[in-house]
Design an enzyme around this catalytic site. Structure first.
Site, short mmCIF file in Angstrom:
data_model
loop_
_atom_site.label_atom_id
_atom_site.label_comp_id
_atom_site.label_asym_id
_atom_site.label_seq_id
_atom_site.Cartn_x
_atom_site.Cartn_y
_atom_site.Cartn_z
N SER A 183 28.69 8.86 52.92
CA SER A 183 27.30 8.49 52.67
C SER A 183 26.29 9.48 53.20
O SER A 183 26.42 9.96 54.33
CB SER A 183 27.04 7.12 53.33
OG SER A 183 25.66 6.82 53.28
N ALA A 184 25.28 9.73 52.41
CA ALA A 184 24.16 10.55 52.87
C ALA A 184 23.12 9.68 53.57
O ALA A 184 22.05 10.14 53.94
CB ALA A 184 23.53 11.26 51.68
N ASP B 202 25.07 3.74 49.77
CA ASP B 202 23.80 3.17 49.32
C ASP B 202 23.76 3.06 47.80
O ASP B 202 23.94 4.05 47.09
CB ASP B 202 22.63 4.06 49.79
CG ASP B 202 22.38 3.96 51.28
OD1 ASP B 202 22.16 2.84 51.76
OD2 ASP B 202 22.44 5.00 51.95
N ASP C 105 26.95 6.64 42.79
CA ASP C 105 25.78 6.28 41.98
C ASP C 105 24.95 7.51 41.62
O ASP C 105 23.89 7.37 41.02
CB ASP C 105 24.90 5.24 42.70
CG ASP C 105 24.07 5.86 43.79
OD1 ASP C 105 24.59 6.72 44.53
OD2 ASP C 105 22.88 5.50 43.90
N LYS D 145 27.56 16.91 49.26
CA LYS D 145 28.75 16.19 49.73
C LYS D 145 30.00 17.06 49.62
O LYS D 145 30.97 16.85 50.34
CB LYS D 145 28.90 14.87 48.99
CG LYS D 145 27.83 13.86 49.41
CD LYS D 145 28.10 12.47 48.92
CE LYS D 145 27.06 11.50 49.48
NZ LYS D 145 27.25 10.13 49.00
N GLU E 23 14.99 13.24 43.21
CA GLU E 23 16.45 13.02 43.31
C GLU E 23 17.03 12.54 41.98
O GLU E 23 18.11 12.97 41.58
CB GLU E 23 16.73 11.98 44.41
CG GLU E 23 18.21 11.70 44.60
CD GLU E 23 18.51 10.50 45.51
OE1 GLU E 23 17.59 9.89 46.08
OE2 GLU E 23 19.69 10.18 45.64
N ASP F 194 30.74 6.19 47.79
CA ASP F 194 29.40 6.35 48.31
C ASP F 194 28.98 4.98 48.89
O ASP F 194 29.65 3.97 48.61
CB ASP F 194 28.50 6.78 47.15
CG ASP F 194 27.04 6.70 47.48
OD1 ASP F 194 26.64 7.33 48.46
OD2 ASP F 194 26.30 5.99 46.77
N1 LIG Z 1 14.84 9.14 53.76
C1 LIG Z 1 15.69 8.73 52.81
C2 LIG Z 1 16.70 9.56 52.37
C3 LIG Z 1 17.56 9.08 51.39
N2 LIG Z 1 17.40 7.85 50.89
C4 LIG Z 1 18.30 7.33 49.86
O1 LIG Z 1 19.58 7.11 50.42
C5 LIG Z 1 20.61 7.50 49.52
C6 LIG Z 1 21.67 8.28 50.24
O2 LIG Z 1 22.76 7.62 50.58
P1 LIG Z 1 24.20 7.53 49.78
O3 LIG Z 1 24.92 6.49 50.60
O4 LIG Z 1 23.89 7.09 48.38
O5 LIG Z 1 24.86 8.86 49.84
C7 LIG Z 1 19.98 8.44 48.51
O6 LIG Z 1 20.41 8.17 47.23
C8 LIG Z 1 18.46 8.29 48.71
O7 LIG Z 1 17.84 7.75 47.57
C9 LIG Z 1 16.39 7.04 51.36
O8 LIG Z 1 16.26 5.88 50.89
N3 LIG Z 1 15.54 7.50 52.31
#
Ligand SMILES: Nc1ccn([C@@H]2O[C@H](COP(=O)(O)O)[C@@H](O)[C@H]2O)c(=O)n1
Length: 274
Positions: free
Chosen positions: A136-137, A23, A210, A185, A68, A21
């Site tokens: 990554s999301a 973030d 995470d 995912k 979340e 992942d």
């Molecule tokens: N508008 C948003 C949407 C999501 N997030 C945070 O980003 C994280 C997603 O990314 P990964 O690389 O961890 O998959 C996720 O955990 C959300 O908390 C955000 O900050 N703003």
């Protein structure tokens, strides 16, 4: 650090792939007691968005982030909220007509940081030709810029993420492909079957995440032989510790370094071939 009793077998680098992942996993959750931005939050910059939009994005964060990470809700309960959050923010970003040529500057001005020891991690994988999939999301364009500016966007790195679609004049007009959020995912992995097929000779997976949703990132690997999963537990530690220990092989609590993944990689990449 907490370790579950699962006995994970790791063979040498040749059979290995790493799926991580981004973030708050490769990037830091906090530095000197201050939260570091996610790829989405890096856009919270006057260069790119106006004050009204900033306020709305922060309100959305304050509404949906607690959902979340809420240990009392199931993934099924969280799903519609995550779709709502991501969709609303992406719509706001499109309305702001964000310019592609300003993204690098916004990353430079941000306080985003990769975890301590990141360079050893990325460089070792590159030296050993171990593929690293960053799943990554967050926002792919921003993520790529962060790793590029940190000089670790090596050829063995492949990114699956939410990518921006810019018009001919370089203005954001949409997002490409299917939305990826924290808890879909698995579907994302299945959509990228071609990537996983290319790596079919590498059945051993080191997975870093995470969130509990990150555990499904390896679902596209057809014949996983051994998987070792490492979970960074950054926030709401007491509430979530039990579920993390039950789900990940290793849980790192408020650890802002790559020390444990690096030690494991050191072991794997120096182990004799089996
Ligand atoms: N508008 C948003 C949407 C999501 N997030 C945070 O980003 C994280 C997603 O990314 P990964 O690389 O961890 O998959 C996720 O955990 C959300 O908390 C955000 O900050 N703003």
């Amino acid at each position: 650090m907490c370790m579950s009793g699962k006995d994970s077998l790791l063979s040498n680098a040749w059979y290995q792939q790493v799926i991580s992942d981004f973030d708050m996993t490769l990037s830091r959750f906090a530095h000197n007691g201050k939260r570091c931005p996610t790829t989405h939050n890096i856009l919270d910059n006057d260069l790119l968005i106006n004050d009204t939009c900033k306020k709305m994005i922060r309100e959305l964060l304050n509404t949906y982030y607690p959902i979340e990470i809420d240990a009392t809700r199931t993934v099924e309960e969280k799903l519609p909220h995550m779709v709502e959050w991501w969709t609303s923010v992406h719509e706001l970003l499109i309305q702001q007509k964000i310019r592609r040529d300003l993204l690098a500057q916004a990353v430079k001005q941000s306080s985003a940081m990769l975890r301590e020891g990141y360079k050893v991690f990325f460089d070792r994988l590159q030296e050993q030709q171990v593929p690293l999939l960053i799943f990554s999301a967050g926002l792919g364009d921003i993520l790529e810029e962060v790793i590029r500016q940190n000089h670790v966007f090596h050829p063995n790195v492949h990114v699956i993420s939410n990518y921006m679609d810019f018009d001919q004049s370089g203005v954001l007009r949409a997002f490409k492909g299917q939305l990826i959020h924290t808890f879909n995912k698995r579907e994302g992995a299945l959509l990228h079957a071609a990537h996983f097929r290319e790596l079919k000779e590498r059945p051993n997976v080191l997975l870093l995440g995470d969130s509990l949703g990150d555990l499904t990132m390896a679902d596209g690997v057809a014949h996983t032989q051994h998987a070792l999963t490492i979970g960074f537990l950054n926030d709401q530690v007491e509430e979530r510790k039990e579920s993390y220990v039950n789900s990940y092989d290793i849980v790192l609590v408020k650890d802002e370094t790559m020390d444990v993944p690096n030690a494991i990689l050191n072991y794997i990449t120096t182990a004799p071939a089996k």
